[in-house]
Enzyme design. Sequence first.
Site, mmCIF file in Angstrom:
data_model
loop_
_atom_site.group_PDB
_atom_site.id
_atom_site.type_symbol
_atom_site.label_atom_id
_atom_site.label_comp_id
_atom_site.label_asym_id
_atom_site.label_seq_id
_atom_site.Cartn_x
_atom_site.Cartn_y
_atom_site.Cartn_z
ATOM 1 N N GLY A 40 0.647 -1.207 0.087
ATOM 2 C CA GLY A 40 0.133 -0.028 0.051
ATOM 3 C C GLY A 40 0.846 1.231 -0.021
ATOM 4 N N ASP A 99 0.867 3.305 4.347
ATOM 5 C CA ASP A 99 -0.618 4.237 3.766
ATOM 6 C C ASP A 99 -1.401 4.561 4.784
ATOM 7 O OD1 ASP A 99 -1.218 1.489 4.192
ATOM 8 O OD2 ASP A 99 -2.008 1.180 2.268
ATOM 9 N N ASP A 102 -5.335 2.147 10.616
ATOM 10 C CA ASP A 102 -6.858 1.782 11.038
ATOM 11 C C ASP A 102 -6.863 1.179 12.512
ATOM 12 O OD1 ASP A 102 -9.302 1.246 9.827
ATOM 13 O OD2 ASP A 102 -9.054 -0.637 9.899
ATOM 14 N N THR A 103 -6.904 0.150 12.492
ATOM 15 C CA THR A 103 -6.979 -0.447 14.064
ATOM 16 C C THR A 103 -5.484 -0.179 14.675
ATOM 17 O OG1 THR A 103 -5.947 -2.581 13.481
ATOM 18 C CG2 THR A 103 -8.435 -2.527 13.119
ATOM 19 N N THR A 106 -0.928 -3.101 12.416
ATOM 20 C CA THR A 106 0.130 -3.213 11.477
ATOM 21 C C THR A 106 1.279 -2.165 11.828
ATOM 22 O OG1 THR A 106 -1.554 -3.637 9.382
ATOM 23 C CG2 THR A 106 0.679 -3.153 8.838
ATOM 24 N N LYS A 130 -7.143 7.054 10.580
ATOM 25 C CA LYS A 130 -8.740 6.839 10.849
ATOM 26 C C LYS A 130 -8.542 6.405 12.125
ATOM 27 C CE LYS A 130 -9.971 4.104 6.613
ATOM 28 N NZ LYS A 130 -10.659 2.513 6.507
ATOM 29 N N ASP A 158 -5.547 -0.233 -2.405
ATOM 30 C CA ASP A 158 -6.080 -1.188 -3.306
ATOM 31 C C ASP A 158 -7.471 -1.453 -2.979
ATOM 32 O OD1 ASP A 158 -5.153 -2.808 -1.267
ATOM 33 O OD2 ASP A 158 -5.742 -4.361 -2.802
ATOM 34 N N ARG A 164 -4.954 0.668 -7.441
ATOM 35 C CA ARG A 164 -3.505 1.339 -6.881
ATOM 36 C C ARG A 164 -2.944 2.416 -7.683
ATOM 37 N NH1 ARG A 164 -1.914 -2.358 -2.625
ATOM 38 N NH2 ARG A 164 -2.337 -4.258 -2.892
HETATM 39 P P1 5GP Z 1 -4.661 -1.798 10.867
HETATM 40 O O1 5GP Z 1 -3.590 -2.626 10.869
HETATM 41 O O2 5GP Z 1 -4.009 -0.606 11.076
HETATM 42 O O3 5GP Z 1 -6.029 -1.880 10.998
HETATM 43 O O4 5GP Z 1 -4.478 -1.820 9.075
HETATM 44 C C1 5GP Z 1 -4.033 -0.878 8.125
HETATM 45 C C2 5GP Z 1 -4.203 -1.640 6.997
HETATM 46 O O5 5GP Z 1 -5.655 -2.081 6.584
HETATM 47 C C3 5GP Z 1 -3.697 -0.627 5.876
HETATM 48 O O6 5GP Z 1 -2.430 -0.541 5.867
HETATM 49 C C4 5GP Z 1 -4.633 -1.264 4.867
HETATM 50 O O7 5GP Z 1 -4.024 -2.147 4.157
HETATM 51 C C5 5GP Z 1 -6.044 -1.708 5.368
HETATM 52 N N1 5GP Z 1 -7.105 -0.745 5.287
HETATM 53 C C6 5GP Z 1 -7.391 0.155 6.471
HETATM 54 N N2 5GP Z 1 -8.143 0.955 6.065
HETATM 55 C C7 5GP Z 1 -8.265 0.712 4.776
HETATM 56 C C8 5GP Z 1 -8.920 1.552 3.543
HETATM 57 O O8 5GP Z 1 -9.865 2.281 3.641
HETATM 58 N N3 5GP Z 1 -8.764 1.112 2.164
HETATM 59 C C9 5GP Z 1 -8.025 -0.004 1.862
HETATM 60 N N4 5GP Z 1 -7.867 -0.253 0.851
HETATM 61 N N5 5GP Z 1 -7.335 -0.766 2.846
HETATM 62 C C10 5GP Z 1 -7.427 -0.325 4.146
HETATM 63 MG MG MG Z 2 -1.261 -1.222 4.249
#
Ligand code: 5GP
Ligand code: MG
Length: 176
Positions: A40, A99, A102-103, A106, A130, A158, A164
């Site tokens: 991403g 990129d 979210d939670t 990662t 977010k 994506d 992408r």
């Molecule tokens: P986390 O581990 O913070 O929950 O996840 C981050 C990853 O979740 C991002 O790098 C991405 O791969 C995926 N993700 C979270 N929100 C989005 C979104 O709005 N669009 C897309 N395409 N992927 C997202």
């Molecule tokens: Mg990602």
Amino acid sequence: MTVVRTLFDEAEIARRVEQLGGEVAAMLPKDAAVVGLLKGSFVFVADLARALARSGLTPSIEFLKLSSYGAARTSSGEVRLVSDLTADMAGRQVLLADDIVDTGRTLAFARSLLLGRGAERVVTCALIDKPSRREVDINADVVGFTVPDVFVVGYGIDHAERYRYLPYIATIDPDP
Ligand code: 5GP
Ligand code: MG
């Protein structure tokens, strides 16, 4: 049919990434290592690296490929290492770039991996944050854009490997 709506256009992204380059460059030494998370962040890292260079840094560029189990739209809980770094991080000052946060799982996983490899310091940077979705207690040190709980694509990001290539960031409606 999927509706694609522009959220941040090319010019807006370019302006913000240039600012981020300046902010981050002020936090790191000239020879910092940039570590991007695949797939991403590949477009973001390409632009950010050149913004850092314009701010005087000469960073090395590395990538880590991580993945969440399952093909869910957001990470499903467990993060695993798919493809490792090729450089030694011991004693390095590192910019970890992703990129989207979210939670937070990662970013938290990648950050502790780098510290576990001996990085002296890890500065984290996310193009998109977010905060309303956070489940792990972590925030990126530097954030490009803060968005509500919408699903975004484009500029490297994506949906099922599509979009992408878009030069802008857009929202798409969830599948019916
Ligand atoms: P986390 O581990 O913070 O929950 O996840 C981050 C990853 O979740 C991002 O790098 C991405 O791969 C995926 N993700 C979270 N929100 C989005 C979104 O709005 N669009 C897309 N395409 N992927 C997202
Ligand atoms: Mg990602």
